[in-house]
Structure formats: C-alpha cells, structure tokens
Design a protein around this motif. Structure first.
Motif, PDB file in Angstrom:
ATOM      1  N   ALA A 102       0.840  -1.198   0.000  1.00  0.00           N
ATOM      2  CA  ALA A 102       0.000   0.000   0.000  1.00  0.00           C
ATOM      3  C   ALA A 102       0.879   1.254   0.000  1.00  0.00           C
ATOM      4  O   ALA A 102       0.636   2.189  -0.769  1.00  0.00           O
ATOM      5  CB  ALA A 102      -0.928  -0.005   1.210  1.00  0.00           C
ATOM      6  N   GLN A 103       1.904   1.248   0.841  1.00  0.00           N
ATOM      7  CA  GLN A 103       2.808   2.411   0.885  1.00  0.00           C
ATOM      8  C   GLN A 103       3.419   2.670  -0.484  1.00  0.00           C
ATOM      9  O   GLN A 103       3.513   3.817  -0.935  1.00  0.00           O
ATOM     10  CB  GLN A 103       3.935   2.177   1.919  1.00  0.00           C
ATOM     11  CG  GLN A 103       3.480   2.172   3.370  1.00  0.00           C
ATOM     12  CD  GLN A 103       3.240   3.588   3.932  1.00  0.00           C
ATOM     13  OE1 GLN A 103       2.972   4.533   3.187  1.00  0.00           O
ATOM     14  NE2 GLN A 103       3.295   3.701   5.249  1.00  0.00           N
TER      15      GLN A 103
ATOM     16  N   PHE B 157      -6.498   5.473  -4.890  1.00  0.00           N
ATOM     17  CA  PHE B 157      -6.419   4.012  -4.802  1.00  0.00           C
ATOM     18  C   PHE B 157      -7.636   3.447  -4.065  1.00  0.00           C
ATOM     19  O   PHE B 157      -8.186   2.411  -4.458  1.00  0.00           O
ATOM     20  CB  PHE B 157      -5.121   3.584  -4.115  1.00  0.00           C
ATOM     21  CG  PHE B 157      -4.873   2.110  -4.181  1.00  0.00           C
ATOM     22  CD1 PHE B 157      -5.005   1.418  -5.378  1.00  0.00           C
ATOM     23  CD2 PHE B 157      -4.504   1.395  -3.052  1.00  0.00           C
ATOM     24  CE1 PHE B 157      -4.777   0.049  -5.453  1.00  0.00           C
ATOM     25  CE2 PHE B 157      -4.265   0.025  -3.109  1.00  0.00           C
ATOM     26  CZ  PHE B 157      -4.409  -0.647  -4.310  1.00  0.00           C
ATOM     27  N   ALA B 158      -8.070   4.125  -3.027  1.00  0.00           N
ATOM     28  CA  ALA B 158      -9.252   3.660  -2.299  1.00  0.00           C
ATOM     29  C   ALA B 158     -10.463   3.596  -3.223  1.00  0.00           C
ATOM     30  O   ALA B 158     -11.224   2.613  -3.206  1.00  0.00           O
ATOM     31  CB  ALA B 158      -9.534   4.570  -1.103  1.00  0.00           C
TER      32      ALA B 158
ATOM     33  N   ILE C  77      -3.893   8.449  -1.970  1.00  0.00           N
ATOM     34  CA  ILE C  77      -4.590   7.463  -1.142  1.00  0.00           C
ATOM     35  C   ILE C  77      -6.058   7.377  -1.552  1.00  0.00           C
ATOM     36  O   ILE C  77      -6.615   6.294  -1.726  1.00  0.00           O
ATOM     37  CB  ILE C  77      -4.468   7.833   0.362  1.00  0.00           C
ATOM     38  CG1 ILE C  77      -3.011   7.705   0.820  1.00  0.00           C
ATOM     39  CG2 ILE C  77      -5.389   6.971   1.203  1.00  0.00           C
ATOM     40  CD1 ILE C  77      -2.756   8.185   2.240  1.00  0.00           C
ATOM     41  N   ALA C  78      -6.685   8.541  -1.723  1.00  0.00           N
ATOM     42  CA  ALA C  78      -8.109   8.566  -2.096  1.00  0.00           C
ATOM     43  C   ALA C  78      -8.318   7.931  -3.469  1.00  0.00           C
ATOM     44  O   ALA C  78      -9.332   7.270  -3.714  1.00  0.00           O
ATOM     45  CB  ALA C  78      -8.633   9.994  -2.067  1.00  0.00           C
TER      46      ALA C  78
ATOM     47  N   ARG D 216      -0.330  13.414  -1.428  1.00  0.00           N
ATOM     48  CA  ARG D 216      -0.377  12.061  -0.849  1.00  0.00           C
ATOM     49  C   ARG D 216      -1.819  11.697  -0.500  1.00  0.00           C
ATOM     50  O   ARG D 216      -2.273  10.590  -0.769  1.00  0.00           O
ATOM     51  CB  ARG D 216       0.487  11.973   0.410  1.00  0.00           C
ATOM     52  CG  ARG D 216       0.368  10.614   1.096  1.00  0.00           C
ATOM     53  CD  ARG D 216       1.471  10.367   2.110  1.00  0.00           C
ATOM     54  NE  ARG D 216       1.199   9.165   2.905  1.00  0.00           N
ATOM     55  CZ  ARG D 216       1.576   7.934   2.564  1.00  0.00           C
ATOM     56  NH1 ARG D 216       2.240   7.749   1.441  1.00  0.00           N
ATOM     57  NH2 ARG D 216       1.295   6.901   3.337  1.00  0.00           N
ATOM     58  N   GLN D 217      -2.525  12.635   0.079  1.00  0.00           N
ATOM     59  CA  GLN D 217      -3.942  12.438   0.392  1.00  0.00           C
ATOM     60  C   GLN D 217      -4.724  12.042  -0.858  1.00  0.00           C
ATOM     61  O   GLN D 217      -5.544  11.122  -0.832  1.00  0.00           O
ATOM     62  CB  GLN D 217      -4.487  13.755   0.941  1.00  0.00           C
ATOM     63  CG  GLN D 217      -5.824  13.682   1.612  1.00  0.00           C
ATOM     64  CD  GLN D 217      -6.197  15.070   2.129  1.00  0.00           C
ATOM     65  OE1 GLN D 217      -6.854  15.836   1.445  1.00  0.00           O
ATOM     66  NE2 GLN D 217      -5.751  15.394   3.337  1.00  0.00           N
ATOM     67  N   GLN D 218      -4.405  12.734  -1.938  1.00  0.00           N
ATOM     68  CA  GLN D 218      -5.111  12.461  -3.189  1.00  0.00           C
ATOM     69  C   GLN D 218      -4.738  11.082  -3.742  1.00  0.00           C
ATOM     70  O   GLN D 218      -5.595  10.372  -4.289  1.00  0.00           O
ATOM     71  CB  GLN D 218      -4.740  13.552  -4.204  1.00  0.00           C
ATOM     72  CG  GLN D 218      -5.823  13.832  -5.217  1.00  0.00           C
ATOM     73  CD  GLN D 218      -5.422  14.966  -6.149  1.00  0.00           C
ATOM     74  OE1 GLN D 218      -4.666  15.876  -5.756  1.00  0.00           O
ATOM     75  NE2 GLN D 218      -5.906  14.917  -7.375  1.00  0.00           N
TER      76      GLN D 218
ATOM     77  N   PHE E 168       0.756   4.011  -2.970  1.00  0.00           N
ATOM     78  CA  PHE E 168       0.467   5.430  -2.724  1.00  0.00           C
ATOM     79  C   PHE E 168       1.590   6.300  -3.288  1.00  0.00           C
ATOM     80  O   PHE E 168       1.339   7.321  -3.923  1.00  0.00           O
ATOM     81  CB  PHE E 168       0.307   5.689  -1.225  1.00  0.00           C
ATOM     82  CG  PHE E 168      -0.860   4.960  -0.602  1.00  0.00           C
ATOM     83  CD1 PHE E 168      -1.955   4.571  -1.373  1.00  0.00           C
ATOM     84  CD2 PHE E 168      -0.869   4.658   0.759  1.00  0.00           C
ATOM     85  CE1 PHE E 168      -3.035   3.897  -0.792  1.00  0.00           C
ATOM     86  CE2 PHE E 168      -1.946   3.987   1.335  1.00  0.00           C
ATOM     87  CZ  PHE E 168      -3.017   3.608   0.568  1.00  0.00           C
TER      88      PHE E 168
END
Lengths: 193, 193
Positions: B129-130, B160-161, B157-158, B153-155, B133
């Motif tokens: 996951a790391q 991939f989610a 993660i969002a 980074r937030q974007q 991201f």
DNA sequence: ATTATCTATAGATCTATAGATAATGC
DNA sequence: ATTATCTATAGATCTATAGATAATGC
C-alpha cells in the motif's frame, strides 16, 4: 423442548441477526452452522427447521445487514439532512467502524465473499447499492454550476466506492498509523471544508 | 519420483503462482491444498516439503501477487510517465479486470481474507500500500496551486481507495449495467478531461 | 396431532503426517 | 546417502439428515 410459534419466529430472526454479524466478522467459511446456532442460543440440528441450507442463511443475512446499513443512513438523513453527508462519511471512515466489522458495512465485509460463494445474495447487493447511490446523491453538496443530475450520480458512486475501498485497505494493513491515515485522507477528500 | 534441486525450486514457484491466482479467484477457504497442488501438477502430500502450512503459502502468495501488481504499475510508469495515470486507472477499472480476479488486484480480491484469516500476510499489504500510494503520488497531475506534498499524498490514497472500492462493488452486484456504471463513474471522477 | 428443538450420526472434505519410492548429488 | 515426490491415512471439522422428545395448538 418445543417453543411457541411466536418464539420460533423470534429464534429465526435471532439466527439471521447472529449470522449477519458473524459472517461479516469471520467470513462465510469462517463460521460453521453449529457455532452460528450456539451464538443464537440453540443447537446445531435445529438449524434445518428454519433454513434449507447455510447458503440460504447467507442470503438472508446479507439482506438483513444491507437493510440495517441503509436504515442507519436514512435515520441520519431524516434527523439532520443538511449535515447528513459528514455524519455518514465520518461514521463510516472511523476506527470504530474499522475495528467492528460485525456491525458495519456489508459491502466492505461480505461483498467479496458474497460475489464468489453466494450468488443468490448478489441481487440484494445490487438493490442496496442503487439505494445507497440515490441517498448519497441527495445529500451531496450542490457543487459546481455544471452539476448535472448525471454528474451528481457519478459523484455519489465515486463517494461510496472511496469509502468501501478505504475500509478494505484500512483493515488489510498492519500499521495503525497508515490505517488511520487512509481513513483520514479519504475523509478529507470527500468532506472538503 | 525425485526431481533435481533446480526443478524442485521451480515447482515451489509454480505452487506459489497457482496459489496467488486461485486464492484471488476462490478465496483462502475456497481452494484446498490438494487442488492447489493439482493445479501445479503435483500431488497433495508433496506440499509439506515446500511449506510448513497452508497459511504460510497464503503469505507467500500475497507477497507474490502484490509484487506482480506493483511491477505492472512500474512498467506503465517506465514506458510512458506522462500517461501512466490513465493507463493504470483505465486498466484497473475495466470489465476485464473485474471478470479476472485471479490475475488482478490483491487488495480487492484477497484484502478482506488476508485481514481476517492470515495476519501474517498483513505486513506485505502494508508495504505494498505504501508503495502504491507513492507511485500514484508521482503520476498524479499537478493540480491546483495549493497542491502541497501532503495534499498530493492524500489524493493518491483517495485515488487508490476509490479504485479498490469500485472493484469490490462492481463484483458484488448482479446487474451488468450497474456494474459497468460503477467502473465508469469512478474512472470519470479520477480522470477528468 | 402437530412441530420446534435436541441428540446423534452419516458422509464428505480438509489439513497435516507417516512411510515408501526412486531419482539426484556427492 | 540424500531428498523431492507419491501413496495412504489419521484426525478434525463441517453440512445435512434421521429419529426422539416434549411442549404447543387445535
């Protein structure tokens, strides 16, 4: 040994309720009929008076869990429509929800299982998804002026997908900080100030 | 009956490769050791010369599948960095990927299983996951001027989610049109023209 | 008389192991 | 001599069923 019809009906509901919790916690193959019945305070053999098979119970348990989940969303919308989106998203993307899959989102906890071992449960997931998209579409902020109806539905779908994916990922990783970061990042993305 | 050391090492790799496919298709409990070995062209009893337990194989199969998945992303980035994001997202959110979980995203196909029945596999999901991201963060468009590193980074993660959740949902529903709509809606959201 | 539940078990399946076999590797 | 694989099976577990039991419902 025998109980009244009314009590038998309550027992049946309890089996479904227990199954909806344990299937989400342990997966379809992670819990047996004997333990499900023990969880409902009954014995193994009594199961087949209520259900034709374990898979039939899985179907009802999915329907039950999906309805409960939808009911929770509807309650939040009814009590405060203006702040329903942050209430739904904030509740969903919480460590509490992550750590208690038994009472949480059926799609994140049982969706993969249902898709591959219980095709009979898929119509329930289909209907629930349609309703969840419709509810989210209603509570999304008005957004940009180009916010056509089609665009809003697209956004509702993307919102729910991000929530489900965040929960699956947050549960799959071993690092508490990363897990919380995933939940927070998606929350920030879906609820911009 | 015996084979060379070299051949034995190849056999071990084949078991892991077959397991990585079948665990994603059928789940950890959906395929037994005997059938996994048959899939690798070997017999049941030979398994325990290669692995201490079925769960040990699950851990290696997750590592193998996660590495293969990351390798695919890296290849796309290496061959055309400018168009890597649409290539990765378009490939991920395809009906082909949805219908072939055996060669697809391990998080969407095995994440829930690994989280609950194979805690030893969770470090591999954490590391993968790391890295996913980080890769996504590199290929995201520059975006708004407020695109701080943290925001990017937030974007990532969002993003991939949303991809993982879209795949889980698309596989859980029974309606082909709705399933395709989910994939397309998230694709449109992640890849605005 | 009916039936919801219980006890007991059949039959299948699954993980893991024991011992035999035969080809490799020293 | 070592060892990778095979055959065979032990031991556990799981779904489903059969028959007994005892309380309900007519």
């Amino acid at each position: 040994m025998k109980v009244s019809r009314e009590q038998a009906a309550l027992n049946r509901e309890r089996i479904v309720d227990v199954a909806a919790r344990l299937f989400r916690e342990k997966g379809y193959d992670g819990i047996g009929v004997a333990d499900l019945m023990k969880g409902a305070g009954l014995t193994h053999g009594g199961f087949y008076g209520h259900f034709a098979s374990k898979e039939d119970l899985m179907i009802e348990a999915c329907q039950h869990a999906l309805n409960q989940s939808l009911e929770g969303w509807r309650a939040k919308i009814a009590s405060d429509p203006q702040h329903a989106l942050p209430a739904i998203v904030g509740n969903y993307l919480s460590t509490r929800h992550r750590d208690q899959p038994g009472g949480g989102c059926p799609a994140a906890a049982m969706g993969v299982d249902a898709a591959r071992m219980s095709p009979g449960a898929r119509p329930a997931f289909t209907q629930a998804a349609q309703q969840q998209f419709a509810l989210l579409q209603d509570v999304l902020p008005d957004g940009a002026p180009d916010g056509t109806q089609e665009r809003r539905r697209q956004q509702a779908i993307a919102t729910f997908a991000a929530m489900v994916g965040a929960m699956v990922l947050a549960r799959s990783v071993d690092d508490e900080a990363l897990s919380a970061e995933i939940l927070d990042a998606v929350k920030a993305q879906l609820l911009p100030d």
